[in-house]
Design a protein around this motif. Structure first.
Motif, PDB file in Angstrom:
ATOM      1  N   SER A   1     -11.797  -3.752   1.189  1.00 37.32           N
ATOM      2  CA  SER A   1     -13.202  -3.725   1.156  1.00 37.32           C
ATOM      3  C   SER A   1     -13.736  -4.627   2.354  1.00 37.32           C
ATOM      4  CB  SER A   1     -13.520  -4.393  -0.182  1.00 37.32           C
ATOM      5  OG  SER A   1     -12.683  -5.680  -0.199  1.00 37.32           O
TER       6      SER A   1
ATOM      7  N   GLU B   1      -7.809   2.534   3.476  1.00 43.54           N
ATOM      8  CA  GLU B   1      -8.085   3.073   2.396  1.00 43.54           C
ATOM      9  C   GLU B   1      -8.682   2.159   1.094  1.00 43.54           C
ATOM     10  OE1 GLU B   1      -5.030   5.998   0.740  1.00 43.54           O
ATOM     11  OE2 GLU B   1      -5.879   5.851  -1.112  1.00 43.54           O
ATOM     12  N   VAL B   2      -8.024   1.259   1.092  1.00 44.11           N
ATOM     13  CA  VAL B   2      -8.348   0.311  -0.030  1.00 44.11           C
ATOM     14  C   VAL B   2      -8.865  -1.144   0.218  1.00 44.11           C
ATOM     15  CG1 VAL B   2      -5.910   0.989  -1.079  1.00 44.11           C
ATOM     16  CG2 VAL B   2      -6.115  -1.083   0.092  1.00 44.11           C
TER      17      VAL B   2
ATOM     18  N   LEU C   1      -5.486  -1.492  -6.688  1.00 41.03           N
ATOM     19  CA  LEU C   1      -6.426  -2.085  -5.669  1.00 41.03           C
ATOM     20  C   LEU C   1      -7.730  -1.519  -5.520  1.00 41.03           C
ATOM     21  CD1 LEU C   1      -3.938  -2.783  -2.878  1.00 41.03           C
ATOM     22  CD2 LEU C   1      -4.929  -4.606  -4.084  1.00 41.03           C
ATOM     23  N   LYS C   2      -7.831  -0.313  -5.720  1.00 42.53           N
ATOM     24  CA  LYS C   2      -9.169   0.389  -5.681  1.00 42.53           C
ATOM     25  C   LYS C   2      -9.986   0.419  -7.090  1.00 42.53           C
ATOM     26  CE  LYS C   2      -7.640   4.506  -3.787  1.00 42.53           C
ATOM     27  NZ  LYS C   2      -7.825   5.751  -2.863  1.00 42.53           N
ATOM     28  N   ASP C   3      -9.465   0.203  -8.166  1.00 38.74           N
ATOM     29  CA  ASP C   3     -10.085   0.175  -9.309  1.00 38.74           C
ATOM     30  C   ASP C   3     -10.090  -1.402  -9.548  1.00 38.74           C
ATOM     31  OD1 ASP C   3      -9.779   2.796  -9.470  1.00 38.74           O
ATOM     32  OD2 ASP C   3      -8.128   2.647 -11.000  1.00 38.74           O
TER      33      ASP C   3
ATOM     34  N   ARG D   1      -2.137   1.777  -4.705  1.00 32.74           N
ATOM     35  CA  ARG D   1      -3.485   1.767  -4.044  1.00 32.74           C
ATOM     36  C   ARG D   1      -4.602   1.870  -5.135  1.00 32.74           C
ATOM     37  NH1 ARG D   1      -0.274   4.862  -0.570  1.00 32.74           N
ATOM     38  NH2 ARG D   1      -1.402   6.939  -1.154  1.00 32.74           N
ATOM     39  N   GLN D   2      -4.472   2.620  -6.039  1.00 34.48           N
ATOM     40  CA  GLN D   2      -5.374   2.952  -7.039  1.00 34.48           C
ATOM     41  C   GLN D   2      -5.535   1.621  -7.721  1.00 34.48           C
ATOM     42  OE1 GLN D   2      -6.629   6.042  -6.959  1.00 34.48           O
ATOM     43  NE2 GLN D   2      -8.208   4.714  -8.151  1.00 34.48           N
TER      44      GLN D   2
ATOM     45  N   VAL E   1     -10.534  -6.982  -1.259  1.00 30.03           N
ATOM     46  CA  VAL E   1      -9.244  -6.587  -0.820  1.00 30.03           C
ATOM     47  C   VAL E   1      -9.550  -6.731   0.892  1.00 30.03           C
ATOM     48  CG1 VAL E   1      -7.640  -4.797  -0.417  1.00 30.03           C
ATOM     49  CG2 VAL E   1      -8.822  -4.980  -2.789  1.00 30.03           C
TER      50      VAL E   1
ATOM     51  N   VAL F   1       0.850  -1.352   0.037  1.00 34.39           N
ATOM     52  CA  VAL F   1       0.087  -0.101  -0.098  1.00 34.39           C
ATOM     53  C   VAL F   1       0.890   1.309   0.295  1.00 34.39           C
ATOM     54  CG1 VAL F   1      -2.029  -1.199   0.866  1.00 34.39           C
ATOM     55  CG2 VAL F   1      -0.322  -0.200   2.451  1.00 34.39           C
TER      56      VAL F   1
ATOM     57  N   TYR G   1      -8.305  -6.752   4.670  1.00 33.27           N
ATOM     58  CA  TYR G   1      -7.403  -6.133   5.474  1.00 33.27           C
ATOM     59  C   TYR G   1      -7.482  -6.905   6.850  1.00 33.27           C
ATOM     60  CZ  TYR G   1      -4.803  -2.913   8.942  1.00 33.27           C
ATOM     61  OH  TYR G   1      -4.223  -2.071   9.574  1.00 33.27           O
TER      62      TYR G   1
ATOM     63  N   TYR H   1      -4.000   0.980   4.789  1.00 38.64           N
ATOM     64  CA  TYR H   1      -4.557  -0.330   4.333  1.00 38.64           C
ATOM     65  C   TYR H   1      -6.065  -0.016   4.265  1.00 38.64           C
ATOM     66  CZ  TYR H   1      -0.029  -2.411   5.775  1.00 38.64           C
ATOM     67  OH  TYR H   1       1.226  -2.733   5.922  1.00 38.64           O
TER      68      TYR H   1
END
Ligand SMILES: Nc1ncnc2c1ncn2[C@@H]1O[C@H](COP(=O)(O)OP(=O)(O)O)[C@@H](O)[C@H]1O
Ligand SMILES: O=C(O)C1=C[C@@H](OP(=O)(O)O)[C@@H](O)[C@H](O)C1
Ligand SMILES: [Mg+2]
Length: 163
Positions: free
Chosen positions: A141, A138-139, A85-87, A82-83, A92, A76, A94, A136
């Motif tokens: 789910s 931030e990304v 993982l977000k896209d 991070r992008q 995801v 991360v 943690y 962590y």
């Protein structure tokens, strides 16, 4: 759908991935295969930045793997990662715990030499932990508190969340 396990070193990413799926992928193991040496040796000879470059390209390859993937604890750090993982159309997860629990685990883990652990004071490592925590979150789910839980309890919690 791909499932990424994220979290600080020692949180159990490799252990849980192995228990979740027989054909899991451990990013560190994949990278070691690629570089032909232990990660600690690569850090020493090529530097952390070179490691992070390889880590980023391996992450991009694995987004569409449809596997359970245990990432390295530093995945991360990079905003690009991070992008990714977000896209990604991916879960995801943690694996969250407190620093003291993780520090005790890493300290007694003789199977895995983590250069950042070896080369950092406890205080410095805690600072890294504190810096990464929000990244962590931030990304992620799904966030699972793994403190004082067995691997099978954690796997069960992952499955219940996804049911
Ligand atoms: N739920 C758990 N309870 C106790 N020890 C654990 C648990 N998960 C992992 N461990 C131990 O902690 C250490 C780090 O586990 P590992 O899966 O390598 O973590 P990571 O891949 O997140 O660095 C190993 O010695 C492993 O056996
Ligand atoms: O936290 C980190 O920066 C790292 C964690 C390690 O993976 P684990 O979290 O599986 O130990 C490995 O990728 C490398 O030593 C860097
Ligand atoms: Mg690991």
């Amino acid at each position: 759908m791909t499932t990424f396990l994220i979290g600080f070193m020692g949180s159990g990413k490799s252990t849980i991935a192995r228990q979740m799926s027989a054909d899991f992928i451990d990013m560190d193991a994949m990278i070691v295969e690629r570089i032909g040496m232990p990660i600690a040796a690569f850090f020493e000879t090529q530097g952390e930045a070179a490691f992070r470059q390889i880590e980023k390209s391996v992450l991009s390859e694995l987004v569409v793997s449809d596997k359970v993937v245990s990432t390295g604890g530093g995945i991360v750090i990079s905003p690009v990662n991070r992008q990714i993982l977000k896209d990604a159309v991916a879960k995801v997860i943690y694996l969250k715990s407190d620093f003291d629990s993780l520090y005790n685990r890493i300290s007694s883990d003789t199977d895995n030499v983590r250069p950042i652990f070896v080369n950092s004071s406890r205080q410095a490592l805690e600072a890294i932990f504190n810096t990464r925590q929000p990244l962590y979150e931030e990304v992620a789910s799904q966030i699972i508190d793994v403190t004082d839980k067995t691997p099978s309890q954690i796997v069960q919690e992952v499955k219940e969340f996804q049911a």
